[in-house]
Design an enzyme around this catalytic site. Structure first.
Site, short mmCIF file in Angstrom:
data_model
loop_
_atom_site.label_atom_id
_atom_site.label_comp_id
_atom_site.label_asym_id
_atom_site.label_seq_id
_atom_site.Cartn_x
_atom_site.Cartn_y
_atom_site.Cartn_z
N GLU A 1 -18.19 -12.55 -3.20
CA GLU A 1 -17.56 -12.50 -4.52
C GLU A 1 -18.56 -12.45 -5.68
OE1 GLU A 1 -14.39 -12.16 -5.14
OE2 GLU A 1 -13.75 -12.27 -3.05
N SER B 1 17.16 12.56 16.13
CA SER B 1 17.84 13.64 15.41
C SER B 1 18.17 13.28 13.96
CB SER B 1 19.13 14.02 16.13
OG SER B 1 18.84 14.60 17.38
#
Length: 909
Positions: free
Chosen positions: A122, A395
């Site tokens: 950080e 489908s």
């Protein structure tokens, strides 16, 4: 010739002249150089002046922004602030997340290796700067110049503490100025160790877990002091994206992030290469707390939805965090979520193992109204099937990848002819229909509602993979398109499917499904609208035409429709079924029969809601039996949920746009032709066309035909009844009109499908001519006829007695009254015949058939008779029975005729 001698004086003067010349040239060059230097000085002075002015302006602006910065508050610095979540109405608060009881760790108790991992990730120069890392800031400025403002941050740990405690997440100069000022101020009032302690205990780690000490207990079940390097590195990498790097839910992503942290630690010389490699080799999952010992995650009716809110918040472009006191406006409709939860816990499921998932999206806005992640979405390790993209949609994809693009790009109508016939992919593999049969020619409408595979593959072939991919991309589906994609694809979730189908119901406008609409920051006034923009994905004509075809999928009156279990009475609904399949290898591997399917789907929508449902088992080793009602589970779940959420809200019907034309065509015509007056009804179909592409020519396939007349018409008399019989070769689609003529009056007795008819009420002394005509739709044959003559009764001879002649007596003449003719038209009113036996339009006048009711509907008999006299209003003989297809009304009905036998037909059977 000798040179002229030169005196010493002359040589001296010449030498001085040469020196002058030499001095003059360098002097001229120096003058030019001096002029160039002057311009450079001016430019430098201008730049410096501009810089000074800019610096002073910047300092002034910085001072102005800094003056409005909030004061430092130690309570806010040290404690995270819980967020507030509001439902779609903007008022109802959703009870979900509060700050968990934290394991607070003082700085001196933080392991140095843990601190090193955090700083390497950080803020590596944390102990060297005064709140702002100038070097890191320079890199960020360069990145923002090339990538745009806000593309890369330069926040130090100090700045993160400030931002998470006081400021909003706006990427503006004002916020950055205030952040820098307060970071410097914080560094002046607190030590580095105190600031690091604030960050260490305040940062969000995942869900409602805050601080590294709490995370150690949550994920590993032990205090920080007992963690190893791999575990510390994993925790150090989590704050960048807490939920995405949660090792319980995303172990692979967490491992990748951990290894990056270890590499950064090596780069900044916090650990050796050997330590890095050893830690990177450690398995993530084996070090985590055992599942049975893990703390229970927050559960409730909104859990799955709120987890999606968290993930969406992290995915937004802003640097937002749940520990900043945000008020988050969501799209949740609690009543809809309640309906979904009830459906997911209903008795519609055929066993305890089968799973399902459901997403409900607002058709108009794309807002996610509810989520059904699974039947039992609880525990710390759980799968959200609603967002999973590893199942094959089957489908359900056909309107998205085949028929929708065909209408959009090829201007196909819903009546476009296509042939269901043997067909193979380009590689030679044969395409199968689920029933193994071929139905031949049909429209794409029929192909879609019957879910025929071969027509879908053919349609995608006509569209082309690139256009199909472009079409689905506009609907938020990031998938590759191949020939087989017409029958299914992975990479699509119930969320994706509900959002894509919603565009069909919204005039072709697509909005990405989302759970957040707006963020309000802790100051209560600063807000940011984050809902996605709506974009046109297709023409409104395409959207409506696909919708109209999908209506037939759920139409109970359409033979062969595959989605009838999803139909709801009174609701204008459209939808599509879907079923995936196993390969032959999988069937053999799992010991399944050919009727097994790993997934069944249904996606349907109204103008208000779009709902997508998946059903299947957690593992492919168990399949759904499509030969039984198990295949209907997704449809039934859809119908159950849709009926609940639609009962309390009015739902508009889909509206046909002006860009669409509706016409009756002759099915099977190619190119399509309008149906003619002679097109058989079973070949007529009402279809939709994009305006400007509709056919204008009428089919000439069918023309008016002549019907053969009935043959062998015979009449046999039995008392007062004439029994008619006749022959006809055609047995279907033909009826027979039976008429009679007597005394010059003609009337239709009946229209029947039989080859026989009995007429009662023959009268003596009259001749009856019966005519039988074959009729079919608008066609009529020539009539066949037969006459029946009824002989009169013989008169008895009476002997005349002689009469004596008398003498005439003369009397005075008186006028003789001639009686008025009560029936001047020769009609027999009120006698033994038929009242008004003549048919004068409404059957109460002359015997002529002059009206418009001579042959209308009810057997052609439109007299005014009643059921007792069957049209005869006199007091004659018993009338014949009413016509089979009529209502007992007859044209000038010959009800009273004496018995007689026609001589020519007397002995015929």
């Amino acid at each position: 010739m000798s040179e002229k001698p030169v005196s010493r004086e002359q040589r001296r003067k010449a030498l001085e002249q040469q020196k002058k010349t030499a001095r003059k040239k360098p002097g001229q060059k120096k003058k030019k150089a001096s002029s160039g230097a002057s311009w450079i000085k001016r430019i430098v002075l201008a730049v410096v002046l501009i810089g000074v002015v800019g610096l002073l302006s910047g300092l002034g602006l910085f001072a102005y922004y800094a003056s409005s910065a909030p004061d430092l508050d130690e309570e806010l610095l040290r404690d995270p602030i819980s967020p507030k979540f509001l439902a779609a109405d903007g008022k109802t608060e959703i009870p979900f997340m509060t700050v968990e009881d934290r394991t607070y760790v003082n700085y001196e108790d933080i392991p140095k290796e843990m601190e090193a991992a955090i700083l390497a990730t950080e803020d590596n120069r944390f102990y060297e700067h005064s709140g702002i890392d100038v070097i890191r800031l320079g890199g960020a400025v360069l990145a923002n110049i090339t990538g745009g403002f806000g593309s890369q941050g330069a926040s130090t740990i100090t700045q993160q503490v400030i931002k998470n405690s006081f400021l909003s997440n706006e990427k503006t100069l004002k916020r950055k100025a205030q952040e820098a000022y307060l970071a410097y101020k914080l560094e002046q009032e607190y030590t580095k160790e105190e600031i690091f302690e604030m960050y260490f205990n305040k940062i969000l780690m995942s869900g409602n877990t805050y601080g590294f000490g709490t995370a150690a207990e949550h994920f590993y079940g032990k205090p920080l002091s007992e963690l190893g390097l791999p575990e510390m590195a994993l925790l150090a990498g989590m704050p960048q994206s807490p939920n995405n790097y949660n090792p319980f839910n995303h172990p692979e992503a967490a491992e990748k992030r951990r290894n990056i942290v270890l590499s950064l630690m090596e780069q900044h010389e916090k650990i050796t290469t050997a330590q890095k490699e050893e830690a990177q080799a450690a398995p993530v999952t084996e070090m985590l707390l055992a599942e049975e010992n893990r703390p229970k995650a927050p559960t409730g009716e909104y859990t799955a939805f709120m987890e999606m809110v968290q993930s969406e918040l992290e995915s937004l472009s802003g640097d937002y965090s749940l520990d900043e006191g945000l008020t988050i406006y969501t799209t949740l409709e609690p009543d809809v979520q309640k309906a979904v939860n009830e459906t997911m816990s209903s008795d519609l499921f055929f066993d305890d193992k089968v799973e399902s998932a459901m997403t409900i999206v607002d058709t108009q806005t794309g807002a996610i109204r509810a989520i059904g992640a699974g039947r039992d979405y609880s525990g710390d390790v759980r799968i959200n099937y609603a967002t999973s993209r590893d199942r094959v949609v089957g489908s359900t994809i056909k309107p998205l990848v085949a028929y929708g693009p065909a209408i959009e790009y090829l201007d196909w109508s819903t009546g476009q002819p296509i042939v269901d016939e043997p067909y193979s992919y380009e590689g030679g593999q044969q395409v199968r229909n689920v029933d193994g049969n071929f139905l031949g020619g049909m429209t794409i409408r029929e192909a879609l509602y019957r879910s025929r595979n071969i027509p879908a593959v053919k349609t995608l072939k006509e569209v082309g993979a690139e256009d199909a991919k472009d079409f689905v991309r506009k609907l938020g589906l990031d998938i590759e398109v191949f020939e087989s994609t017409a029958l299914g694809s992975t990479g699509i979730s119930t969320v994706d499917l509900a959002g894509a189908f919603a565009a069909f119901g919204n005039d072709g406008i697509y909005t990405k499904p989302h759970t957040i609409t707006k963020l309000v920051f802790r100051d209560g006034t600063t807000e940011e609208v984050v809902k996605p923009e709506s974009v046109p994905a297709m023409k409104d004509s395409t959207a409506y035409m696909v919708t109209d075809m999908l209506r037939d999928v759920v139409d109970l009156n359409v033979p062969g429709a595959t989605g009838k279990e999803a139909a709801l009475s009174g609701l204008d609904l459209a939808g599509k079924t879907g079923t995936s399949n196993y390969t032959q290898e999988d069937l053999a591997k799992y010991g399944l029969d050919s009727s097994s399917a790993p997934d069944v789907w249904f996606a349907g929508y109204t103008s208000k809601y779009s709902v997508s449902v998946w059903s299947g088992y957690p593992t492919r080793e168990i399949g759904i039996d499509t030969a039984s009602n198990e295949r209907l589970l997704a449809q039934r779940l859809f119908a159950n949920a849709m009926s609940k959420i639609s009962s309390s809200a009015e739902t508009d019907n889909f509206k046909k746009p002006e860009s669409v034309v509706e016409l009756e065509i002759e099915a099977g015509s190619s190119p399509l032709r309008l149906a003619s007056a002679f097109t058989p009804y079973n070949l007529r179909s009402t279809e939709l066309f994009v305006r400007g592409t509709e056919p204008t020519q009428v089919s000439e396939e069918f023309v008016q035909e002549e019907l053969d007349a009935p043959s062998g018409l015979r009449a046999s008399v039995d008392g007062q009844t004439a029994n008619l019989t006749w022959n006809y070769d055609i047995t279907e689609g033909v009826a027979f009109e039976v008429a009679v003529e007597v005394d010059g009056n003609s009337s239709v007795l009946t229209t029947t499908g039989d080859r026989a008819y009995s007429f009662s009420g023959l009268e003596e002394g009259k001749t009856y001519t019966f005519r039988v005509t074959a009729v079919s739709d608008d066609l009529r044959s020539d009539p066949a006829s037969v006459a029946v003559e009824v002989a009169g009764a013989p008169e008895e001879e009476i002997e005349e007695e002689p009469v004596e002649e008398e003498e005439p007596v003369e009397e005075p003449e008186e006028p003789v009254e001639t009686p008025e003719d009560e029936n001047p038209n020769g009609n027999d009113n009120g006698n033994s015949d038929n009242g008004n036996s003549n048919d004068n339009g409404n059957n109460n006048g002359n015997g002529q058939n002059n009206g418009d009711n001579g042959n209308n509907g009810n057997g052609g008999n439109n007299g005014n008779g009643n059921s007792g006299n069957s049209g005869g209003n006199g007091n004659g003989e018993t009338p014949p029975p009413p016509p089979e297809d009529g209502e007992g009304e007859g044209d000038a009905n010959p009800a009273s005729v004496p018995d007689a036998t026609p001589p020519e037909e007397n002995d015929q059977p």
